[in-house]
Design a protein around this motif. Structure first.
Motif, mmCIF file in Angstrom:
data_model
loop_
_atom_site.group_PDB
_atom_site.id
_atom_site.type_symbol
_atom_site.label_atom_id
_atom_site.label_comp_id
_atom_site.label_asym_id
_atom_site.label_seq_id
_atom_site.Cartn_x
_atom_site.Cartn_y
_atom_site.Cartn_z
ATOM 1 N N GLY A 382 0.814 -1.208 0.000
ATOM 2 C CA GLY A 382 0.000 0.000 0.000
ATOM 3 C C GLY A 382 0.845 1.254 0.000
ATOM 4 N N PHE A 383 2.060 1.154 0.543
ATOM 5 C CA PHE A 383 2.931 2.332 0.655
ATOM 6 C C PHE A 383 4.086 2.306 -0.335
ATOM 7 N N SER A 384 4.514 1.115 -0.737
ATOM 8 C CA SER A 384 5.738 1.023 -1.530
ATOM 9 C C SER A 384 5.610 1.702 -2.883
ATOM 10 N N GLY A 385 4.392 1.800 -3.429
ATOM 11 C CA GLY A 385 4.250 2.370 -4.760
ATOM 12 C C GLY A 385 3.526 3.689 -4.850
ATOM 13 N N ILE A 386 3.145 4.277 -3.715
ATOM 14 C CA ILE A 386 2.351 5.506 -3.820
ATOM 15 C C ILE A 386 3.176 6.710 -4.281
ATOM 16 N N SER A 387 4.491 6.593 -4.233
ATOM 17 C CA SER A 387 5.314 7.640 -4.836
ATOM 18 C C SER A 387 5.066 7.695 -6.339
ATOM 19 N N LEU A 388 4.847 6.524 -6.947
ATOM 20 C CA LEU A 388 4.516 6.476 -8.372
ATOM 21 C C LEU A 388 3.206 7.207 -8.641
ATOM 22 N N ALA A 389 2.219 7.000 -7.773
ATOM 23 C CA ALA A 389 0.929 7.681 -7.948
ATOM 24 C C ALA A 389 1.112 9.194 -7.912
ATOM 25 N N GLY A 390 1.962 9.683 -7.004
ATOM 26 C CA GLY A 390 2.227 11.113 -6.933
ATOM 27 C C GLY A 390 2.907 11.630 -8.190
ATOM 28 N N SER A 391 3.870 10.860 -8.709
ATOM 29 C CA SER A 391 4.578 11.282 -9.920
ATOM 30 C C SER A 391 3.650 11.312 -11.130
ATOM 31 N N VAL A 392 2.803 10.279 -11.267
ATOM 32 C CA VAL A 392 1.868 10.233 -12.394
ATOM 33 C C VAL A 392 0.836 11.351 -12.272
ATOM 34 N N ALA A 393 0.386 11.649 -11.056
ATOM 35 C CA ALA A 393 -0.556 12.747 -10.857
ATOM 36 C C ALA A 393 0.067 14.072 -11.291
ATOM 37 N N HIS A 394 1.331 14.264 -10.953
ATOM 38 C CA HIS A 394 2.060 15.472 -11.370
ATOM 39 C C HIS A 394 2.079 15.571 -12.890
ATOM 40 N N LEU A 395 2.383 14.454 -13.532
ATOM 41 C CA LEU A 395 2.470 14.418 -14.982
ATOM 42 C C LEU A 395 1.133 14.802 -15.636
ATOM 43 N N PHE A 396 0.043 14.188 -15.174
ATOM 44 C CA PHE A 396 -1.260 14.460 -15.779
ATOM 45 C C PHE A 396 -1.766 15.860 -15.453
ATOM 46 N N SER A 397 -1.446 16.344 -14.258
ATOM 47 C CA SER A 397 -1.913 17.685 -13.896
ATOM 48 C C SER A 397 -1.261 18.750 -14.769
ATOM 49 N N ILE A 398 -0.021 18.502 -15.159
ATOM 50 C CA ILE A 398 0.653 19.439 -16.057
ATOM 51 C C ILE A 398 -0.048 19.444 -17.418
ATOM 52 N N ALA A 399 -0.435 18.255 -17.856
ATOM 53 C CA ALA A 399 -1.139 18.154 -19.131
ATOM 54 C C ALA A 399 -2.513 18.825 -19.072
ATOM 55 N N LEU A 400 -3.189 18.680 -17.912
ATOM 56 C CA LEU A 400 -4.515 19.277 -17.750
ATOM 57 C C LEU A 400 -4.449 20.759 -17.391
ATOM 58 N N GLY A 401 -3.386 21.125 -16.698
ATOM 59 C CA GLY A 401 -3.276 22.500 -16.211
ATOM 60 C C GLY A 401 -3.968 22.718 -14.882
ATOM 61 N N THR A 402 -4.456 21.651 -14.262
ATOM 62 C CA THR A 402 -5.170 21.758 -12.983
ATOM 63 C C THR A 402 -5.311 20.366 -12.365
ATOM 64 N N GLY A 403 -5.756 20.335 -11.091
ATOM 65 C CA GLY A 403 -6.157 19.081 -10.464
ATOM 66 C C GLY A 403 -5.067 18.240 -9.857
ATOM 67 N N ILE A 404 -3.865 18.786 -9.637
ATOM 68 C CA ILE A 404 -2.778 17.948 -9.137
ATOM 69 C C ILE A 404 -3.075 17.362 -7.756
ATOM 70 N N ALA A 405 -3.669 18.155 -6.868
ATOM 71 C CA ALA A 405 -3.944 17.672 -5.511
ATOM 72 C C ALA A 405 -4.992 16.564 -5.529
#
Length: 465
Positions: A382-405
């Protein structure tokens, strides 16, 4: 004007795909992350010694980032151990047994109490506490042991751990990977945690009551007897009055911590430090009173026990976090400014490139984050991969221009609900063992409610971005 993607970017993408693939196959990803760090370092520095050193230094970087979280969890486990052995934990929870009169009340009281305790102590020690005290009461009023295990899992390892508002271990990991303040992730996660929690627990309870009426679930106290017998043989080291005093004092101390966090606006490391310091003083005081002449030595033993637990849990997290920290500022700290001019880090560059080449919308982003989060949870941590979730969220939020949190919180929620102890059988063993049920049966029971909850929460996230 876009950023030029160089070999380092493509290597980073390749290893993200490899990590996800190995997680799907339920294989350990630690060595994959180490190889990824080494190859990225070798391409960046063109030096074998520097790339080898970069692996070690990336671990140091990750440990520095995670040290406060590891430390506070270790201290909480150390404190919980002495409270359990002295009977204070049992005294703290006994008044709630008077509320349990029916199977329905048993499910909700066990679950809500598990959630509250997990916020402060994390689910692992809370499982032992709830199991030892409330399990027999719940079973005697008609709730099957499997129902008790479901309540503990969904409320503790699900709701409490996915939000993690007090200890803040989960949002610390995801916010660091996403490059945003921890408070942003916590605020964005509140509506998602509420939706996921309500939908999942209500659905689980409905399925549970339906099968109880059909006679598919039975009560069996004989399987639980060894647990009660082993507990009753250990005499408590403190008098009844002292245990009652601490049972009142300890919750008041933690309530005081929460009040202080609100009034002083403490978040992240400051809030963690307050909780950790409180745990140290409680553990030390109870150890001295309970063990008297051996109190000094015993307090050290409890600390060692806590540290062993903390590093055992976070040991697999450190290499994975080290790799994903390379997607942000850690890369420049470790390997220098070797990326193209104007680069803001690997993940930022990928986000810009994605925005320029791929049509990304809120629905696709939300579904992707839920999927990535769920996949990272397949290792049962549950914890070992959530850094990946944060990185992917950063990536998509840049593409969207919003919604990173919101995207970060969604990925965190999905990862922990799947891997933190509600769906993966090997992560369910503590709750299943103390309730005397099969972890595979418990995982099967949790499957439908959790999947329904994730689907509804993902849809809600689309409107919040």
């Amino acid at each position: 004007m876009g950023i030029e993607l160089v070999g380092i970017h493509w290597i980073y993408i390749l290893f993200i795909i490899l990590i996800i693939g190995f997680m799907i196959m339920r294989r350990d990803t630690t060595l994959i992350c180490v190889i990824g760090i080494f190859i990225i370092g070798l391409v960046a520095t063109q030096s074998l010694p520097e790339s080898i050193s970069g692996v070690f230094n990336s671990f140091i970087y990750a440990i520095k980032e995670l040290l406060g979280t590891i430390l506070v969890i270790s201290l909480i486990v150390a404190m919980s151990s002495v409270l359990t052995k002295t009977g204070i934990n049992e005294m703290m929870i006994t008044p709630f047994t008077k509320l349990i009169r029916t199977p329905g009340l048993a499910f909700w009281v066990v679950g809500i109490l598990m959630m509250i305790i997990s916020w402060f102590f994390w689910p692992s020690p809370a499982v032992a506490l709830i199991g030892a005290v409330l399990l027999p009461v719940a079973v005697r009023v008609g709730l099957p042991a499997l129902g008790v295990a479901m309540a503990m899992n969904l409320f503790g390892h699900g709701i409490a751990l996915s939000g993690d508002y007090i200890i803040q271990g989960a949002p610390k990991l995801t916010s660091s990977a996403a490059g945003i303040p921890i408070g942003d992730v916590m605020t964005a996660s509140i509506p998602l945690v509420i939706v996921m929690g309500v939908v999942t627990t209500v659905t689980a309870f409905w399925f549970l009551r339906r099968d109880m009426k059909k006679g598919k679930l039975k009560n069996d106290l004989t399987a639980l007897q060894p647990i009660y017998e082993s507990d009753s043989k250990e005499p408590y080291m403190l008098s009844l009055g002292t245990r009652k005093l601490f049972a009142i004092l300890i919750p008041l101390l933690f309530i005081g911590d929460v009040v202080a966090m609100v009034l002083l606006k403490l978040q992240g490391g400051d809030a963690t430090a307050l909780i950790g310091g409180t745990c140290i003083f409680i553990m030390g005081l109870v150890s001295l009173l309970a063990h008297r002449n051996e109190g000094l030595e015993k307090s050290t033993s409890y600390l060692l026990e806590g540290f062993q637990f903390g590093f055992k849990v976070f040991g697999p997290v450190i290499p994975i976090a080290a790799f994903f920290y390379l997607g942000d500022s850690a890369f420049f700290d470790l390997f220098g400014k070797v990326l193209p001019a104007g680069s803001q880090g690997i993940v930022n560059d990928l986000g810009v490139a994605l925005a320029q080449s791929v049509p990304v919308n809120k629905a696709i982003s939300s579904i992707t984050l839920t999927t990535v989060g769920a996949i990272t949870g397949l290792d049962g941590s549950g914890f070992s991969g959530i850094s990946l979730a944060g990185s992917v969220a950063h990536l998509f939020s840049i593409a969207l221009g919003t919604g990173i949190a919101t995207l970060t919180a969604l990925g965190q929620l999905a990862a922990i609900w799947v891997g933190g102890g509600t769906l993966i059988p090997w992560a369910l063993i503590p709750a299943a063992a103390i309730c005397g049920v099969s972890p595979f049966e418990l995982a099967r029971r949790n499957l439908k409610p959790v999947l329904i909850g994730l689907a509804v929460t993902t849809i809600v996230a689309m409107f919040l971005i």
